[in-house]
Write a protein that holds these residues in place. Structure first.
Motif, short mmCIF file in Angstrom:
data_model
loop_
_atom_site.label_atom_id
_atom_site.label_comp_id
_atom_site.label_asym_id
_atom_site.label_seq_id
_atom_site.Cartn_x
_atom_site.Cartn_y
_atom_site.Cartn_z
N LEU A 43 0.82 -1.20 0.00
CA LEU A 43 0.00 0.00 0.00
C LEU A 43 0.86 1.27 0.00
CD1 LEU A 43 -2.94 0.93 0.05
CD2 LEU A 43 -2.80 0.99 2.56
N ASN A 44 1.97 1.23 0.75
CA ASN A 44 2.82 2.43 0.81
C ASN A 44 3.42 2.75 -0.55
OD1 ASN A 44 4.50 0.05 1.11
ND2 ASN A 44 6.20 1.45 1.56
N GLU A 45 3.79 1.71 -1.32
CA GLU A 45 4.34 1.93 -2.64
C GLU A 45 3.28 2.44 -3.61
OE1 GLU A 45 6.87 -0.88 -4.44
OE2 GLU A 45 7.92 -1.41 -2.59
N ALA A 46 2.04 1.96 -3.42
CA ALA A 46 0.95 2.45 -4.27
C ALA A 46 0.72 3.94 -4.05
CB ALA A 46 -0.32 1.66 -3.98
N PHE A 47 0.64 4.34 -2.78
CA PHE A 47 0.45 5.77 -2.48
C PHE A 47 1.64 6.59 -2.97
CE2 PHE A 47 -2.79 4.49 0.76
CZ PHE A 47 -3.81 5.31 0.28
N SER A 48 2.84 6.06 -2.78
CA SER A 48 4.04 6.77 -3.24
C SER A 48 3.99 6.97 -4.75
CB SER A 48 5.29 5.98 -2.85
OG SER A 48 6.46 6.62 -3.32
N GLY A 49 3.59 5.93 -5.47
CA GLY A 49 3.51 6.03 -6.92
C GLY A 49 2.44 7.01 -7.37
N ILE A 50 1.28 6.98 -6.70
CA ILE A 50 0.18 7.89 -7.07
C ILE A 50 0.58 9.34 -6.82
CG2 ILE A 50 -2.15 8.63 -6.46
CD1 ILE A 50 -2.78 5.65 -5.90
N PHE A 51 1.14 9.62 -5.63
CA PHE A 51 1.57 10.98 -5.32
C PHE A 51 2.66 11.44 -6.29
CE2 PHE A 51 0.11 10.22 -0.77
CZ PHE A 51 -1.00 11.04 -0.90
N GLY A 52 3.59 10.54 -6.59
CA GLY A 52 4.64 10.90 -7.53
C GLY A 52 4.10 11.18 -8.92
N SER A 53 3.09 10.40 -9.34
CA SER A 53 2.48 10.62 -10.64
C SER A 53 1.71 11.94 -10.69
CB SER A 53 1.55 9.45 -10.97
OG SER A 53 0.97 9.61 -12.25
N ILE A 54 1.01 12.27 -9.60
CA ILE A 54 0.30 13.55 -9.54
C ILE A 54 1.30 14.70 -9.58
CG2 ILE A 54 -1.10 15.05 -8.05
CD1 ILE A 54 -2.54 12.53 -7.08
N SER A 55 2.40 14.55 -8.86
CA SER A 55 3.43 15.59 -8.87
C SER A 55 3.98 15.78 -10.27
CB SER A 55 4.56 15.21 -7.90
OG SER A 55 5.54 16.23 -7.85
N LEU A 56 4.23 14.67 -10.97
CA LEU A 56 4.74 14.75 -12.34
C LEU A 56 3.73 15.46 -13.24
CD1 LEU A 56 6.90 14.04 -14.41
CD2 LEU A 56 5.83 11.79 -14.67
N ALA A 57 2.43 15.13 -13.07
CA ALA A 57 1.39 15.79 -13.88
C ALA A 57 1.33 17.28 -13.57
CB ALA A 57 0.04 15.14 -13.60
N SER A 70 8.23 5.40 2.93
CA SER A 70 8.80 4.87 4.17
C SER A 70 9.09 6.01 5.14
CB SER A 70 10.10 4.10 3.88
OG SER A 70 10.72 3.68 5.09
N LEU A 71 8.98 5.70 6.44
CA LEU A 71 9.34 6.66 7.48
C LEU A 71 10.55 6.16 8.26
CD1 LEU A 71 5.80 7.69 8.82
CD2 LEU A 71 7.29 8.96 7.24
N LEU A 102 -0.12 25.26 -9.24
CA LEU A 102 0.36 23.94 -9.65
C LEU A 102 1.72 23.63 -9.06
CD1 LEU A 102 -0.79 23.77 -13.39
CD2 LEU A 102 -1.85 22.73 -11.38
N SER A 103 2.55 24.66 -8.88
CA SER A 103 3.84 24.46 -8.21
C SER A 103 3.63 23.98 -6.78
CB SER A 103 4.64 25.77 -8.22
OG SER A 103 5.81 25.65 -7.45
N THR A 104 2.65 24.57 -6.10
CA THR A 104 2.33 24.16 -4.73
C THR A 104 1.83 22.71 -4.70
OG1 THR A 104 1.78 26.43 -4.11
CG2 THR A 104 0.91 24.66 -2.72
N VAL A 105 0.93 22.37 -5.61
CA VAL A 105 0.42 20.99 -5.68
C VAL A 105 1.57 20.03 -5.98
CG1 VAL A 105 -1.09 19.41 -6.95
CG2 VAL A 105 -1.89 21.71 -6.40
N GLY A 106 2.43 20.40 -6.92
CA GLY A 106 3.56 19.55 -7.28
C GLY A 106 4.51 19.33 -6.12
N ASN A 107 4.81 20.40 -5.38
CA ASN A 107 5.72 20.27 -4.24
C ASN A 107 5.12 19.43 -3.12
OD1 ASN A 107 8.13 21.67 -4.97
ND2 ASN A 107 7.05 23.61 -4.78
N LEU A 108 3.82 19.63 -2.85
CA LEU A 108 3.17 18.86 -1.80
C LEU A 108 3.16 17.37 -2.12
CD1 LEU A 108 0.09 21.09 -0.84
CD2 LEU A 108 1.95 20.37 0.68
N THR A 109 2.76 17.02 -3.33
CA THR A 109 2.68 15.61 -3.70
C THR A 109 4.07 14.99 -3.90
OG1 THR A 109 2.34 16.33 -6.00
CG2 THR A 109 0.39 15.74 -4.71
N GLY A 142 6.71 15.75 -2.03
CA GLY A 142 7.11 15.37 -0.68
C GLY A 142 6.31 14.18 -0.17
N ALA A 143 5.02 14.15 -0.50
CA ALA A 143 4.17 13.04 -0.05
C ALA A 143 4.60 11.72 -0.67
CB ALA A 143 2.71 13.32 -0.40
#
Length: 292
Positions: free
Chosen positions: A5-19, A248-249, A232-239, A241-242
């Motif tokens: 699940l953590n990798e799924a969320f990481s991938g989704i956030f990373g993909s949103i950031s890329l978009a 992993s923590l 969009l810069s703010t959204v990109g930076n937030l996601t 980091g997410a």
């Protein structure tokens, strides 16, 4: 294969950031094109941002960070070069080209006359800026009574589309096998050189917006800037980091990614300062100064 699940969320956030970063450049490029000028952008802002992106990319490759982090680093550099090219064209090449055109027309007529300006280069530049300001319908007017609701709706729809495209893009990549488990071991330590580059990129990111904030304050205006660019810069930076934090923590993993977290999340404060400038200077434009 079952995806953690953590990798799924990481991938989704990373993909949103890329978009977010893929679409981020479009509103500012359009704003510059519409104004036929990039005078609202600080050149130093773009140069420092580019230096940060170069350090970020080299450091991410050296530290073997997540593929989404590396992909974003590559795209960041491409976006920076496009923005700089447009700024150089509108603010430097185009005014000179117009000046040569004016000079050629004068020579075709009868050569210079006593009424020609003594400083044609500066005059041509002022004429270009004046012409651009006449056509300008900057997004800073989003905060005026007449345009705020419509522009706010457009910006909200744009953000929702980015969220949808990013999530759908990751889901399609996962289902087609183009994206798989990352295999980034949290306890792997980053090379010292990569960490140094990472902290250098964080320093550049944390200082890049300062020239833009100064430029806005000096001009007492955000004309020529697209507020959607910074949203969009703010959204990109937030996601961005997410995507790192959701993977992993674990202590060593966080230590390894600290420079990139600082660079992405630390710039949010300055983005909100710029949002405040949009509001403040937009209020000035529609306030007592307009009635005087």
């Amino acid at each position: 294969m079952q995806l953690p699940l953590n990798e799924a969320f990481s991938g989704i956030f990373g993909s949103i950031s890329l978009a977010s970063w893929m679409f981020l450049i479009v509103p500012q490029l359009w704003e510059n094109f519409r104004n036929q000028s990039a005078e609202g952008l600080s050149t130093l802002f773009l140069i420092i941002w580019l230096l940060g992106d170069i350090c970020n990319l080299i450091g991410a490759l050296w530290a073997h960070l997540l593929p989404t982090v590396v992909a974003l680093g590559i795209y960041f550099c491409l976006v920076d070069f496009i923005m700089l090219a447009q700024l150089i064209y509108y603010n430097h090449y185009r005014p000179k080209k117009r000046y040569r055109f004016i000079q050629n027309r004068r020579s075709d007529r009868a050569g210079p006359s006593s009424t020609d300006p003594l400083l044609p280069d500066a005059e041509a530049s002022r004429a270009m800026k004046h012409s651009g300001s006449q056509r300008r319908d900057s997004l800073s007017e989003v905060f005026s009574d007449s345009s705020s609701p419509k522009e706010a709706i457009r910006n909200a729809i744009s953000v929702l589309l980015v969220l949808f495209v990013g999530t759908a893009g990751w889901f399609i990549a996962w289902k087609t096998g183009a994206w798989g488990p990352q295999g980034d071991s949290p306890d792997t330590e980053a090379p010292l050189g990569a960490l140094i580059l990472g902290y250098a990129s964080s320093f550049f990111y944390l200082t890049a917006r300062l020239p833009q904030i100064y430029t806005n304050a000096k001009r007492q205006s955000c004309n020529g800037l697209s507020i959607l660019f910074f949203i969009l810069s703010t959204v990109g930076n937030l996601t961005y980091g997410a995507s790192i934090l959701s993977f992993s923590l674990e202590h060593n993993y966080l230590l390894k990614n600290t420079p990139w977290l600082l660079g992405s999340l630390g710039t949010l404060v300055q983005d909100f300062v710029i949002f405040g400038q949009f509001i403040y200077y937009g209020t000035l434009r529609t306030g007592p100064s307009e009635e005087a």
